[in-house]
Structure formats: C-alpha cells, structure tokens
Scaffold this motif. Structure first.
Motif, PDB file in Angstrom:
ATOM      1  N   CYS A 185       0.856  -1.178   0.000  1.00  0.00           N
ATOM      2  CA  CYS A 185       0.000   0.000   0.000  1.00  0.00           C
ATOM      3  C   CYS A 185       0.904   1.245   0.000  1.00  0.00           C
ATOM      4  O   CYS A 185       2.099   1.116   0.228  1.00  0.00           O
ATOM      5  CB  CYS A 185      -0.905   0.000   1.225  1.00  0.00           C
ATOM      6  N   PRO A 186       0.349   2.433  -0.238  1.00  0.00           N
ATOM      7  CA  PRO A 186       1.193   3.632  -0.201  1.00  0.00           C
ATOM      8  C   PRO A 186       1.798   3.912   1.176  1.00  0.00           C
ATOM      9  O   PRO A 186       2.884   4.470   1.274  1.00  0.00           O
ATOM     10  CB  PRO A 186       0.231   4.744  -0.618  1.00  0.00           C
ATOM     11  N   GLY A 187       1.104   3.532   2.248  1.00  0.00           N
ATOM     12  CA  GLY A 187       1.684   3.671   3.578  1.00  0.00           C
ATOM     13  C   GLY A 187       1.891   5.108   4.011  1.00  0.00           C
ATOM     14  O   GLY A 187       1.388   6.058   3.400  1.00  0.00           O
ATOM     15  N   LEU A 188       2.690   5.261   5.056  1.00  0.00           N
ATOM     16  CA  LEU A 188       2.847   6.560   5.699  1.00  0.00           C
ATOM     17  C   LEU A 188       3.496   7.621   4.793  1.00  0.00           C
ATOM     18  O   LEU A 188       3.434   8.808   5.075  1.00  0.00           O
ATOM     19  CB  LEU A 188       3.663   6.391   6.993  1.00  0.00           C
ATOM     20  N   ASP A 189       4.079   7.230   3.715  1.00  0.00           N
ATOM     21  CA  ASP A 189       4.610   8.234   2.787  1.00  0.00           C
ATOM     22  C   ASP A 189       3.496   9.068   2.153  1.00  0.00           C
ATOM     23  O   ASP A 189       3.734  10.186   1.719  1.00  0.00           O
ATOM     24  CB  ASP A 189       5.429   7.563   1.672  1.00  0.00           C
ATOM     25  N   TYR A 190       2.296   8.496   2.096  1.00  0.00           N
ATOM     26  CA  TYR A 190       1.189   9.201   1.444  1.00  0.00           C
ATOM     27  C   TYR A 190      -0.089   9.269   2.265  1.00  0.00           C
ATOM     28  O   TYR A 190      -0.862  10.211   2.135  1.00  0.00           O
ATOM     29  CB  TYR A 190       0.824   8.504   0.125  1.00  0.00           C
ATOM     30  N   CYS A 191      -0.319   8.207   3.063  1.00  0.00           N
ATOM     31  CA  CYS A 191      -1.667   7.978   3.582  1.00  0.00           C
ATOM     32  C   CYS A 191      -1.851   8.508   4.998  1.00  0.00           C
ATOM     33  O   CYS A 191      -1.048   8.207   5.886  1.00  0.00           O
ATOM     34  CB  CYS A 191      -1.976   6.483   3.539  1.00  0.00           C
ATOM     35  N   ALA A 192      -2.930   9.253   5.194  1.00  0.00           N
ATOM     36  CA  ALA A 192      -3.201   9.848   6.505  1.00  0.00           C
ATOM     37  C   ALA A 192      -3.608   8.814   7.543  1.00  0.00           C
ATOM     38  O   ALA A 192      -3.578   9.091   8.741  1.00  0.00           O
ATOM     39  CB  ALA A 192      -4.293  10.914   6.364  1.00  0.00           C
ATOM     40  N   LEU A 193      -3.979   7.627   7.100  1.00  0.00           N
ATOM     41  CA  LEU A 193      -4.394   6.589   8.054  1.00  0.00           C
ATOM     42  C   LEU A 193      -3.232   5.728   8.529  1.00  0.00           C
ATOM     43  O   LEU A 193      -3.359   4.979   9.481  1.00  0.00           O
ATOM     44  CB  LEU A 193      -5.439   5.677   7.403  1.00  0.00           C
ATOM     45  N   ALA A 194      -2.097   5.811   7.841  1.00  0.00           N
ATOM     46  CA  ALA A 194      -1.016   4.855   8.081  1.00  0.00           C
ATOM     47  C   ALA A 194      -0.326   5.064   9.413  1.00  0.00           C
ATOM     48  O   ALA A 194      -0.283   6.171   9.950  1.00  0.00           O
ATOM     49  CB  ALA A 194       0.006   4.943   6.950  1.00  0.00           C
ATOM     50  N   THR A 195       0.241   3.969   9.917  1.00  0.00           N
ATOM     51  CA  THR A 195       1.058   4.051  11.123  1.00  0.00           C
ATOM     52  C   THR A 195       2.540   3.912  10.802  1.00  0.00           C
ATOM     53  O   THR A 195       3.384   4.256  11.615  1.00  0.00           O
ATOM     54  CB  THR A 195       0.675   2.950  12.129  1.00  0.00           C
ATOM     55  N   ALA A 196       2.853   3.371   9.631  1.00  0.00           N
ATOM     56  CA  ALA A 196       4.261   3.203   9.277  1.00  0.00           C
ATOM     57  C   ALA A 196       4.402   3.242   7.760  1.00  0.00           C
ATOM     58  O   ALA A 196       3.422   3.111   7.031  1.00  0.00           O
ATOM     59  CB  ALA A 196       4.780   1.863   9.814  1.00  0.00           C
ATOM     60  N   ARG A 197       5.614   3.405   7.312  1.00  0.00           N
ATOM     61  CA  ARG A 197       5.852   3.387   5.872  1.00  0.00           C
ATOM     62  C   ARG A 197       5.915   1.946   5.373  1.00  0.00           C
ATOM     63  O   ARG A 197       6.374   1.058   6.067  1.00  0.00           O
ATOM     64  CB  ARG A 197       7.160   4.104   5.547  1.00  0.00           C
ATOM     65  N   SER A 198       5.463   1.753   4.165  1.00  0.00           N
ATOM     66  CA  SER A 198       5.488   0.426   3.556  1.00  0.00           C
ATOM     67  C   SER A 198       6.402   0.387   2.338  1.00  0.00           C
ATOM     68  O   SER A 198       7.074  -0.615   2.086  1.00  0.00           O
ATOM     69  CB  SER A 198       4.076   0.001   3.155  1.00  0.00           C
ATOM     70  N   ILE A 199       6.436   1.481   1.588  1.00  0.00           N
ATOM     71  CA  ILE A 199       7.219   1.467   0.346  1.00  0.00           C
ATOM     72  C   ILE A 199       8.715   1.235   0.608  1.00  0.00           C
ATOM     73  O   ILE A 199       9.338   0.411  -0.077  1.00  0.00           O
ATOM     74  CB  ILE A 199       6.979   2.759  -0.470  1.00  0.00           C
ATOM     75  N   PRO A 200       9.353   1.922   1.555  1.00  0.00           N
ATOM     76  CA  PRO A 200      10.781   1.654   1.770  1.00  0.00           C
ATOM     77  C   PRO A 200      11.043   0.205   2.178  1.00  0.00           C
ATOM     78  O   PRO A 200      12.118  -0.341   1.870  1.00  0.00           O
ATOM     79  CB  PRO A 200      11.163   2.611   2.906  1.00  0.00           C
ATOM     80  N   ILE A 201      10.081  -0.424   2.857  1.00  0.00           N
ATOM     81  CA  ILE A 201      10.251  -1.831   3.220  1.00  0.00           C
ATOM     82  C   ILE A 201      10.266  -2.681   1.953  1.00  0.00           C
ATOM     83  O   ILE A 201      11.118  -3.564   1.787  1.00  0.00           O
ATOM     84  CB  ILE A 201       9.114  -2.276   4.158  1.00  0.00           C
ATOM     85  N   ALA A 202       9.309  -2.383   1.058  1.00  0.00           N
ATOM     86  CA  ALA A 202       9.275  -3.102  -0.218  1.00  0.00           C
ATOM     87  C   ALA A 202      10.583  -2.899  -0.976  1.00  0.00           C
ATOM     88  O   ALA A 202      11.161  -3.844  -1.522  1.00  0.00           O
ATOM     89  CB  ALA A 202       8.105  -2.616  -1.062  1.00  0.00           C
ATOM     90  N   GLN A 203      11.077  -1.678  -0.985  1.00  0.00           N
ATOM     91  CA  GLN A 203      12.308  -1.385  -1.714  1.00  0.00           C
ATOM     92  C   GLN A 203      13.498  -2.127  -1.113  1.00  0.00           C
ATOM     93  O   GLN A 203      14.348  -2.661  -1.837  1.00  0.00           O
ATOM     94  CB  GLN A 203      12.568   0.126  -1.716  1.00  0.00           C
ATOM     95  N   GLY A 204      13.541  -2.155   0.205  1.00  0.00           N
ATOM     96  CA  GLY A 204      14.642  -2.844   0.890  1.00  0.00           C
ATOM     97  C   GLY A 204      14.679  -4.326   0.556  1.00  0.00           C
ATOM     98  O   GLY A 204      15.728  -4.902   0.260  1.00  0.00           O
ATOM     99  N   ILE A 205      13.497  -4.941   0.576  1.00  0.00           N
ATOM    100  CA  ILE A 205      13.422  -6.370   0.263  1.00  0.00           C
ATOM    101  C   ILE A 205      13.764  -6.592  -1.202  1.00  0.00           C
ATOM    102  O   ILE A 205      14.517  -7.502  -1.561  1.00  0.00           O
ATOM    103  CB  ILE A 205      12.013  -6.913   0.580  1.00  0.00           C
ATOM    104  N   SER A 206      13.215  -5.738  -2.054  1.00  0.00           N
ATOM    105  CA  SER A 206      13.445  -5.856  -3.493  1.00  0.00           C
ATOM    106  C   SER A 206      14.926  -5.785  -3.831  1.00  0.00           C
ATOM    107  O   SER A 206      15.433  -6.532  -4.670  1.00  0.00           O
ATOM    108  CB  SER A 206      12.669  -4.762  -4.215  1.00  0.00           C
ATOM    109  N   ARG A 207      15.622  -4.884  -3.138  1.00  0.00           N
ATOM    110  CA  ARG A 207      17.053  -4.722  -3.436  1.00  0.00           C
ATOM    111  C   ARG A 207      17.848  -5.910  -2.917  1.00  0.00           C
ATOM    112  O   ARG A 207      18.757  -6.403  -3.579  1.00  0.00           O
ATOM    113  CB  ARG A 207      17.578  -3.433  -2.819  1.00  0.00           C
ATOM    114  N   ARG A 208      17.474  -6.375  -1.747  1.00  0.00           N
ATOM    115  CA  ARG A 208      18.209  -7.505  -1.169  1.00  0.00           C
ATOM    116  C   ARG A 208      18.092  -8.745  -2.032  1.00  0.00           C
ATOM    117  O   ARG A 208      19.018  -9.545  -2.138  1.00  0.00           O
ATOM    118  CB  ARG A 208      17.679  -7.800   0.218  1.00  0.00           C
ATOM    119  N   PHE A 209      16.931  -8.906  -2.651  1.00  0.00           N
ATOM    120  CA  PHE A 209      16.698 -10.101  -3.455  1.00  0.00           C
ATOM    121  C   PHE A 209      16.674  -9.776  -4.936  1.00  0.00           C
ATOM    122  O   PHE A 209      15.946 -10.397  -5.710  1.00  0.00           O
ATOM    123  CB  PHE A 209      15.376 -10.750  -3.037  1.00  0.00           C
ATOM    124  N   ALA A 210      17.467  -8.808  -5.327  1.00  0.00           N
ATOM    125  CA  ALA A 210      17.433  -8.344  -6.714  1.00  0.00           C
ATOM    126  C   ALA A 210      17.795  -9.454  -7.697  1.00  0.00           C
ATOM    127  O   ALA A 210      17.315  -9.466  -8.828  1.00  0.00           O
ATOM    128  CB  ALA A 210      18.370  -7.164  -6.899  1.00  0.00           C
TER     129      ALA A 210
END
Lengths: 179, 552, 112
Positions: B415-440
């Motif tokens: 989801c867009p997460g805390l980078d965009y969403c007023a309902l979020a409690t934490a960021r989700s995109i950087p987590i996705a990016q971190g995993i994506s890079r680790r398993f590139a």
C-alpha cells in the motif's frame, strides 16, 4: 420547518405529540412509537388520522398489526448518513404500505432523490438550505440504474435506465460495438 | 469490453454536474465538511497526508488505450506525472486539488470513466479475475455479471449509506484470482448439473483489523436471482450492521456476531418476502451487456511461431521473461502478457504518464485494445499473438516495464503507507524497496519460486498482508516504525489468513528477517516444486520461528 | 549551542487545493512549517485549536490538528515521523512535495 413534497412545499396537516402530551381534540396526529402500543385503545378512537414516529433501530415487523391504521410514518435520520431509514422505507413500500412516509432529522438536499426512490414522499427540510436548492435537488440526476423502486412521482424526473433501454427507438448504434 | 450507451453517458455527465455543484457549495460554506465528506468520498476524493487523493474506478480492472491515455493526460495536467495502481484494480492520483476535481471527472466522463463510489459507505468497485476472458481455466467470462453489478450498485438509493464500505468480487474460474473469499460478498461461478450457470454466494469475508474468510450462504444461486438475493443480504446488513463503532461495522462482524446459521436465516427470511421479482435480472439486459464481452476476433494461429522460438533461443532475457511473465491463453497461438510494475527497488504499482502511454500503445497494437489491472498492482495485456511477444518485450524493456518477476518475491504488493496515507502508522514502500534490493538477483527469485509478499502500512490492511504468503504489517511502537510478520496467508480458493510469527522488527531488520525465513524454506522444502506456501502448510510456524528468533 | 523550543504546531489542509499548511503567529496559514507558531504550553495550544476551528468554519482549511514539534535555529522538526513526512513529502520521492519546492521542514536525513 417547511414540509416538502414532490410537488413542492405544503402546509403540514399533522400534529406531532410526545409520549405523554394530550391528544388534540381532532385532526391528524402522530405519536412516538412507544405510545402506539401503550395507548392504542385510545388512539384508535381518535377523530382524525393516526401516524407514528418510528425509530430506525426497530424492525417494521413490529408495526404489523398497526400498519393498516397508520396514515403517516415518520422516519428519523439522526445523522444524515445513517442509512437505515432507506431500508425501512423500502420495506414498507414492498409490504404494500400506501400512506405517507416522511423523513425528518438531519436531511441534506443531496439525499432527496434517493429518498424519493425508496418511497419517501414528504420531507421536513431545514431552512439552512435554500428552498430553491431543495426543489432542484429532486431532479439532479436524470437517470437511475435501479428498477423495481418507487418512482411514481413525475417530479422525481429520473428515468430507469433499464426500462428506457428496452424502448426500440433508444437502442443506439453504439451497442453494435462488441468488445 | 463494455461501451457506454447514451444513458451511461448521460449518467456520468449528470454525476459530474452534481459533484461540481456540491464542491462549489462546499467552498462557499453551504455544506459543512461533515456533510461534504461522504459526498466527495463517493466520488473518490480523499484528504491524505500531503493533498487530496483521487481514486478513479477501473471497473473490474478493464480499460482500453483511449482510457489509459486519458489517465496519462490527467497525471500530467492535474497531478505530478504518475499514478498508482491499487489492490482493487483502481488507480490513484496523489496530488489533486478539490477545485480541479469536477474538471477531472468531466475529462474522465469523456472516455467513459468515473470515480463513482471508489470510497464511501457504499458498494465499491466490483473486482474480478484480471485474466477474465483469456485464462485457460475459465468456465466463462465473469465480467458481464460484474458490469451488471456495477450498474445495479451505482447510486443505489437504498444502499448508499451503509454502516461501512462494501466490496464485491466475482470469479469465473476455479482458480480464484479475485480473492472472493475475503470480500464482503464473493461470487463464484459454477455450472449446475443441468450445465446452467449459477453462483456460489460467499458473504462476510474481509481483511482489515479482523481478517476472516467468508461463509457460503448459497451454493447454486440461479443467475436470474443474483440481484434480488444480493439486495436481501445488503438490506440485512444495512439494517443490522453496527453503526456504533467504525471498526466493527463491516458485514463480517455482523456475520460473526450473529453466527453463520442465524445470518443465513435472516437473509433467507428477507429474501422470502415478496417484492424481489421486481429486481430480477433482466435477461435482455444481461444479454445486451454480454454482447460487449464477446471474444475478440482471434486469428487462426498455429501453436508454433518461428519468430517467437527464434527470439527465445537467441535472447536469454526474453526467454526468462516469457517463462515468468507470460501466461497461457485459452486460444492457441495467443498468450497473456503480465507487465510488472515492480522494478528492482521501485515503488510497487506506480506508473508514470509516459509508461501509461507506452502500455496504451501496446494494447492498441497487440491486444485488441484491451488492458487489465491486476490485484497485484501490475498490468495485463490479455490477448497477444505469440509472434508479437518479442517486439512487445523490447518496448517494455526500454521503459523499465520488463522485470521478469511475476509472482516471485520481487513482485511485492504494498500500500502507499505513511509516505502518502493519513491513516497509516508506518511506511510500507521503503520496506518493499529494501526487500526488493536484497533479493534483486532474479536467478535467486526464480529458485525460491512463487512467493507473495504483501505489505500494509496500518491495520486497515490495504496491502492485503493477511493473505500474503509473507505478510508485513507496519505499526507504531513508541513513535518508531515497527513491523510484524505473518506467514501462510492465501487469497486463493483455499484461502487462509496469515499467522503472526512472533515479535516485530525495526525497519532495517526486515530484509534480513525475510532472508532468514527464505533460507529456512529453502533448507526444508521437499524440492523445487514445493512452494513456500505448501511448505509452510506442511511444516507449520515452528521452524520459521526458530529461524527468526532462536538465539545464535 | 542553540536553544531548542518545544511545543505544538497547528496544521491543516487548505480546503480548495488540499495543500498542507501551518498556522503562523499572525493567524495566516503558511505552506512552510518553519513559519509556524509553536505553542509551548497547553493554554497557548488550546488557543491555536480555537483558531483552527474558526478557519474551518470560515471554509479556509479543513482537518486542523496539533502536533508536537521542536524549533532550533529557526528550523522546525516534527517529533513524530508522520508529521515529519507531512512537512517534507514522501520519503520515497524526494523530487515531490515541500522538500522539493523549498518549503520543507528542517533536518535533512529525517527520512531515516
């Protein structure tokens, strides 16, 4: 508050009384739901039509025995987006109720067409919104997709799309364009 | 695909005018924010962390090149040049102004699009299998029914102010790609013993704070009764769903609190009342709609395409992409192309205006002018001749759209997460990016095999983490972002809710935690054919808990 | 050694365009958090809330709320990451939002 009906603003014939208020000598009177069961014997002898202010947390089945004698059912919207009364009105019409169903409470003009469609035919409107806006809001959308709903008032102005589609003259060339 | 007739056109035009008027009245102070909020939500307009966000409907995930190009225009003219595809087949723009919204809706209406009911306490976008009409395993295309439901549910006078949002999903295939078991109402197509189409009706599924798989209320509902029966369910929900607590207001709570048997009894009692024949599915209307979904004029192709085979031999990158991203089509010689919007280290589901135009052009040239949005924030070209695949791949590659990771670890849903969403409690995109890079390493991803990672930035679960094979939920622990991992979720026909594996992790620890889980799986799986999900179901949580939490 | 002021700031979204704004001491709304007035005690914070409600009633802004922040050398840093992101823009698109157009909050590397 002015009383709005599909044809426009009208005088209100009805008197709404509380649980313990004396009934007027004659004339149309509406009582709270709790009073219907409690005072039914007295109410049926009243010289005038009877109505009820029915809470949106009650099932309409509870109205069963009283319904044929009730010429008015008032449904409250404690807040405008508490949508239970839409279903209550609809159920009443589906059950064959032909009396007046009136909306009261926190009403905004943007809900008017929905209310007309499910079977409301009277509205206690707030003067916060201009009377002109209330009237215009009845015809805001010229079409509705649903059928099987009450659209018996010409001023409602929204044709049922599905019915309109079946008129031979309205079948357009666009429909030949298969995806 | 469905095309608007004069009535559909007039409907969306009226709707635009209605909203324009409402927005003007709001700006002039004639409507309070509390009154205006549901009205703007029912036109897809949210107020988010940085700006208004507009969620545009892509009905059952289907659109054509003209529509995709218009979305690109909107991105450039009224937003910041990109959009985001959601897990319910819609598209979102994050930088919208209220004062522009009526004009944007007007522009959408010109191309037969809208933002009607993409939010609000009403029936939302009816979603379906993103391979509808193309998949080899399909009984029949579910989209005519989805379109029927879309029209029926649009501005439904009785069901526009429900206790809470209402999501319907439809599938026409036994392999459920539409997650019907975790929707408020899910519809599964079956053929009864007379070979007539009928529908299994599943109710009360959902994710969010209290994820639960839905119950079957009817096994074989005749198609003609669909609308009437759905109205009975919705009426019960509208009347008796909770309105005292926003977090307990979905139909799944009602089903749970009444119990399945009582809920079914109430629905059947409501359905038994007279008046439902008025809502019977008009066969002429269903036929009219179905004619729009007639299959395209497929060519008579041989199984063997020399150009394709040659390219596959010569170009290993192309060969890999074919193996991973291209799915079998029910018609010989054709394929389903899946376009990944998950480049290495990218933002899942984001697409630039330029990419939108590229994809639109490909659809027009190679896929009978049809595109789909998947539930995994990717795009689909549903009907492509095999001989065209190489050319398509080259175009995709030059625009960063050819990542060969469909269904693999890198195909992360977030989801867009805390980078965009007023309902979020934490960021989700950087987590996705971190995993994506680790398993590139794409070889590694392929070795791991099918694996769905879903990330949600709060317990509203818009990233659908409950049904991820690995789910990640972002929380707030004393002001710091903190991530809880669940394992073993699935949105398929054998749906399951993921189990919390143990204490959560700080953001920088998440990729390593994922790696430990993966390594454990690789150690313990029977062979390459045992997927992560299958292995988890066989082994249970224990070995993975040990991998994550046992001290060294 | 610079002083740190701690307190609360009132933020909202401008009604017409949704832009994030912050209440200043003159009662205006600024796009930049550095211009915001910092209420260092509860009565001052309540006064900000009142001004917020007035601005909402006047249809200038919507969704006004207080958040904790610190000011150091004229630059403001929100205490919670949510508001830090709000004063800057998405941490994953440094080319977008206030961080890109120069009206962003303080402290580079707040996107940890």
């Amino acid at each position: 508050m002015p009383l709005l009906k599909p044809d426009g603003f009208v005088a209100d014939d009805w008197i709404l009384v509380g649980m313990d208020d004396p009934l007027p000598a004659r004339g149309d009177v509406a009582v709270p739901w709790g009073r219907i069961a409690r005072d039914w014997e007295t109410l049926v002898k009243h010289d005038g039509r009877l109505g009820v202010v029915f809470p949106n947390s009650e099932k309409i089945a509870a109205l069963g025995l009283y319904l044929p004698r009730l010429a008015l059912i008032v449904l409250n919207f404690p807040i405008f987006n508490d949508g239970r009364s839409f279903s209550i009105a609809r159920q009443l019409r589906l059950a064959g109720y032909a009396g007046e169903i009136r909306a009261t409470g926190h009403l905004i003009p943007d809900l008017l067409q929905f209310m007309l469609q499910v079977g409301f035919d009277a509205f206690d409107v707030s003067e916060r919104f201009s009377l002109d806006l209330w009237l215009k809001s009845m015809k805001r959308m010229s079409l509705t997709y649903q059928h099987g709903l009450e659209d018996r008032n010409p001023t409602f102005g929204a044709a049922a799309v599905w019915k309109a589609r079946q008129q031979p003259s309205t079948i357009s060339q666009d429909q030949k364009d298969a995806g | 695909m469905y095309r608007y007739d004069e009535f559909d056109h007039r409907f969306v035009t009226d709707r635009v005018n209605q909203f324009r008027d409402q927005a003007q009245r709001r700006l002039a102070g004639q409507l309070t924010e509390d009154e205006f909020r549901p009205l703007r939500l029912m036109n897809g307009l949210y107020l988010q962390l940085h700006a208004y966000m507009l969620r545009i409907a892509i009905p059952y995930g289907t659109l054509n090149s003209r529509q995709m190009n218009r979305l690109a225009d909107i991105a450039e003219k009224w937003d910041r040049g990109y959009g985001h595809l959601t897990t319910r087949q819609n598209i979102q723009f994050n930088w919208i102004k209220l004062e522009d919204t009526a004009d944007i809706l007007g522009s959408l209406a010109e191309v037969e699009m809208h933002a009607i009911q993409t939010s609000g306490n009403c029936v939302r976008n009816v979603t379906t299998d993103h391979w509808a009409g193309a998949a080899a395993d399909e009984l029949a295309d579910p989209r005519p029914v989805a379109e029927l439901l879309r029209q029926w549910s649009s501005l439904h006078p009785e069901f526009s102010y429900l206790p809470r949002k209402f999501k319907i999903a439809v599938t026409g295939a036994p392999n459920d790609r539409a997650a019907v078991k975790v929707h408020d109402i899910g519809l599964r197509m079956h053929l009864n013993d007379k070979n007539e189409r009928c529908w299994e009706v599943i109710a009360g599924g959902g994710q969010g704070r209290t994820p639960i798989v839905g119950i079957t209320v009817r096994d074989f509902l005749p198609e003609a009764e669909l609308l009437a029966y759905l109205e009975a369910i919705m009426r019960v929900y509208n009347l008796y769903g909770r309105r005292d607590n926003k977090f307990k207001a979905r139909i799944k709570i009602l089903v749970h609190e009444l119990g399945a048997e009582e809920f079914k009894r109430q629905v059947e009692a409501e359905y038994a009342k007279k008046g439902y024949t008025e809502v019977e599915v008009d066969q002429r209307e269903l036929q009219r709609i179905t004619s729009y979904f007639a299959p395209p004029k497929f060519a008579n192709l041989s199984k063997w395409s020399p150009e394709f085979e040659q390219a596959r031999l010569n170009d290993p990158g192309f060969a890999r992409w074919v193996k991973v991203n291209v799915a079998p089509h029910r018609v010989q010689g054709y394929s389903i192309v899946n376009i990944s919007l998950k480049p290495e280290g990218g933002i899942p589901g984001d697409i630039t205006a330029e990419q939108m135009r590229v994809v639109a052009e490909l659809a027009l040239r190679f896929s009978f002018d049809e595109l789909r949005v998947s539930h995994h924030q990717n795009l689909v070209l549903p009907h492509v001749e095999r001989s065209s695949l190489y050319e398509i791949w080259k175009v995709l590659k030059s625009h960063g759209l050819a990542t060969a990771n469909l269904g693999f670890l890198g195909d992360i849903i977030a989801c867009p997460g805390l980078d965009y969403c007023a309902l979020a409690t934490a960021r989700s995109i950087p987590i996705a990016q971190g995993i994506s890079r680790r398993f590139a390493d794409i070889d590694k991803q392929e070795e791991i095999g099918p694996l769905k990672i879903n990330i949600s930035g709060c317990i509203n679960a818009c990233g659908h983490h409950h049904v991820g094979h690995i789910g990640i939920l972002g929380l707030d622990k004393r002001g710091e972002e903190f991530y809880q991992i669940t394992l073993g979720g699935s949105s398929s026909e054998s749906a399951s809710i993921g189990q919390i594996i143990g204490p959560g992790f700080a953001a920088e620890q998440v990729p390593e935690a994922i790696e430990k889980i993966i390594n454990r799986y690789l150690e313990l799986r029977h062979d390459r054919d045992e997927t992560f999900l299958a292995a988890y179901r066989r082994l249970g949580a224990q070995p993975f808990k040990e991998a994550l939490y046992a001290s060294a | 050694m610079s002083e740190v002021e701690k307190g609360q700031i009132l933020t909202a979204n401008r009604l017409s365009d949704g832009d994030v704004v912050f209440l200043t001491s003159s009662g205006e709304w600024s796009l930049s958090v550095d211009d915001a007035v910092l209420a260092s005690e509860p009565t001052a914070a309540k006064a900000l809330e009142v001004r917020g409600k007035e601005a909402e009633a006047a249809n200038v802004v919507t969704g006004a709320y207080l958040f904790d922040a610190e000011r150091r050398d004229g630059r403001v840093r929100a205490v919670h990451i949510r508001e830090r992101i709000r004063t800057l823009g998405p941490s994953v698109r440094l080319d977008l939002g206030k961080q890109a157009d120069g009206s962003g909050g303080a402290f580079p590397a707040v996107h940890e």
